[in-house]
Design an enzyme around this catalytic site. Structure first.
Site, PDB file in Angstrom:
ATOM      1  CE  LYS A 236      -3.428  -2.849   0.017  1.00  0.00           C
ATOM      2  NZ  LYS A 236      -4.315  -3.297   1.050  1.00  0.00           N
TER       3      LYS A 236
HETATM    4  C1  LIG Z   1      -5.246  -4.432   1.476  1.00  0.00           C
HETATM    5  C2  LIG Z   1      -6.704  -4.221   1.573  1.00  0.00           C
HETATM    6  C3  LIG Z   1      -7.442  -4.531   2.713  1.00  0.00           C
HETATM    7  C4  LIG Z   1      -6.869  -5.285   3.859  1.00  0.00           C
HETATM    8  O1  LIG Z   1      -5.764  -4.663   4.388  1.00  0.00           O
HETATM    9  P1  LIG Z   1      -4.863  -5.430   5.460  1.00  0.00           P
HETATM   10  O2  LIG Z   1      -4.133  -4.292   6.125  1.00  0.00           O
HETATM   11  O3  LIG Z   1      -3.963  -6.325   4.682  1.00  0.00           O
HETATM   12  O4  LIG Z   1      -5.747  -6.162   6.388  1.00  0.00           O
HETATM   13  C5  LIG Z   1      -8.776  -4.203   2.752  1.00  0.00           C
HETATM   14  N1  LIG Z   1      -9.386  -3.603   1.712  1.00  0.00           N
HETATM   15  C6  LIG Z   1      -8.718  -3.312   0.595  1.00  0.00           C
HETATM   16  C7  LIG Z   1      -9.437  -2.624  -0.520  1.00  0.00           C
HETATM   17  C8  LIG Z   1      -7.360  -3.616   0.474  1.00  0.00           C
HETATM   18  O5  LIG Z   1      -6.713  -3.369  -0.657  1.00  0.00           O
END
Ligand SMILES: *Cc1c(COP(=O)(O)O)cnc(C)c1O
Length: 388
Positions: free
Chosen positions: A192
């Site tokens: 991210k």
């Molecule tokens: C990555 C992601 C999540 C989950 O994030 P984590 O921190 O890995 O639990 C939830 N929603 C979306 C749209 C994502 O891309």
């Protein structure tokens, strides 16, 4: 000599990040120390929200958000199929029934027109949702004005899953400011925009919601000054069933250090996205649609193959040729309702035709702040050859 593999996403870790984490490791507090509240305050300030609650993942933050908004067994939660499974699973953790609203063909986000139609029908049968989870796909904000207007009319709460979108702007204001969503969630997974290894955060402008999320993050325990005065300083009470969803201080220190470079990251991603647009202009594909109301955080750069390229060589062949050339392409997302665990709940192809058609054409190209122009050129050349 085989060239190195270019991944689709990658974290950027610098010496100052290592120093920040090391300082925590040498301090008295590895968890429940000062780094987590400091990181929460920094993200809240950066995004223009009054409250922020960190957690060990965005998945946990989504669960906390649903619980704080009162989602329970028998309720309904609606979301988009074009997302990671976590955006939907949070409702099921609370025993809610799930449903999916199709996406807009351009933005690839939950379509407010489809939402309005579905709400109209649901009102007649008394099946309105308690929560709608709107996902800022690829880092570009949803049409939050339209979603907010529907929320006010039909009485549902809005969670904005902005896992892709910290640093993005909507109508010239930062995503996460709580003007449209009741709660906004960010993810700090390494692919991210900024990372804490694993981690998430929920932002809101409601002290009661923030307090509830913070309590549920820590076992449902509260330490109340009046109760401690009556019983003793050791005293605490579990007042509801919660979880251990805490973020560590090492993670928060890393996040705080990363947050200082958020603008730099978004600028680098945008510059590379603009450059992809130019380099790909003559190929049989669609580059990402640009929303005049939203400045994307550019978590993902997703192309859509034209009909000719879909027919020959086909998306799978393009994907495999690129992977063979060391280009870490990916596909975002398999529509959630078509996952086996969701089909078991009764969902089938045809439920969200726009998302399903989009899925057959989509291909995510590498995009991260450390991607060099030479590497980007290699991606484009490999794509050109794969399409030939
Ligand atoms: C990555 C992601 C999540 C989950 O994030 P984590 O921190 O890995 O639990 C939830 N929603 C979306 C749209 C994502 O891309």
């Amino acid at each position: 000599m085989s060239p190195s593999v270019i991944p689709y996403g990658r974290q950027d870790i610098r010496d100052e990040d290592v120093t920040a984490v090391e300082a925590v490791l040498r301090s008295d507090w590895l968890t429940q120390g000062p780094a987590v509240p400091r990181f929460e305050a920094a993200v809240a300030a950066r995004c223009g929200a009054t409250h922020a609650v960190a957690a060990n993942s965005a998945t946990s933050s989504l669960h906390l958000a649903c619980l704080a908004l009162g989602l329970k067994s028998g309720d309904r939660l609606w979301t988009t199929p074009n997302t990671f499974v976590a955006s939907a699973n949070c409702g099921r953790y609370c025993g809610a029934a799930l449903d999916f609203v199709d996406i807009d063909r351009d933005s690839l986000n939950l379509d407010p027109v489809a939402l309005a139609t579905k709400l109209e029908q649901a009102e007649k049968t008394d099946c309105l949702p308690r929560i709608v989870v709107a996902v800022d796909f690829a880092g570009q904000s949803c049409d939050m004005t339209a979603i907010r207007a529907l929320a006010d009319r039909y009485g549902f709460r809005v969670i904005e899953d902005a896992s892709h979108a910290i640093g993005a702007r909507y109508l010239s204001e930062p995503v996460g400011n709580g003007r449209h969503a009741d709660i906004t969630v960010f993810s700090f997974h390494p692919v991210k925009i900024i990372t804490t290894g694993e981690g998430g955060m929920a932002l809101c402008n409601d002290a009661g919601l923030a307090e509830r999320m913070a309590r549920l993050r820590g076992h449902g325990i509260q330490r109340d000054a009046a109760a401690q005065a009556a019983h003793g300083a050791w005293y605490y009470e579990q007042v509801e069933l919660g979880f251990n969803y805490r973020m560590t201080d090492m993670q928060a220190a890393l996040g705080g250090s990363q947050l200082a470079r958020l603008d730099e990251y978004i600028a680098a991603r945008r510059r590379l996205a603009d450059r992809y647009d130019r380099l790909l202009a003559d190929l049989p594909l669609k580059t990402p649609w640009r929303d005049p109301d939203a400045d994307s955080a550019w978590h993902l750069y997703v192309i859509r193959l034209d009909a000719a390229a879909l027919a020959k060589p086909g998306r799978r062949a393009v994907f495999e040729r690129l992977r063979a050339a060391g280009i870490g392409v990916n596909v975002h997302y398999i529509p959630v309702h078509l996952q086996p665990d969701y089909r078991r709940l009764g969902f089938a192809p045809g439920h969200c035709p726009v998302a399903e058609d989009y899925y057959t054409r989509a291909l995510t190209l590498p995009l991260y702040p450390g991607l060099t122009e030479a590497e980007q050129d290699r991606v484009v050349e490999a794509l050109r050859e794969a399409l030939a």
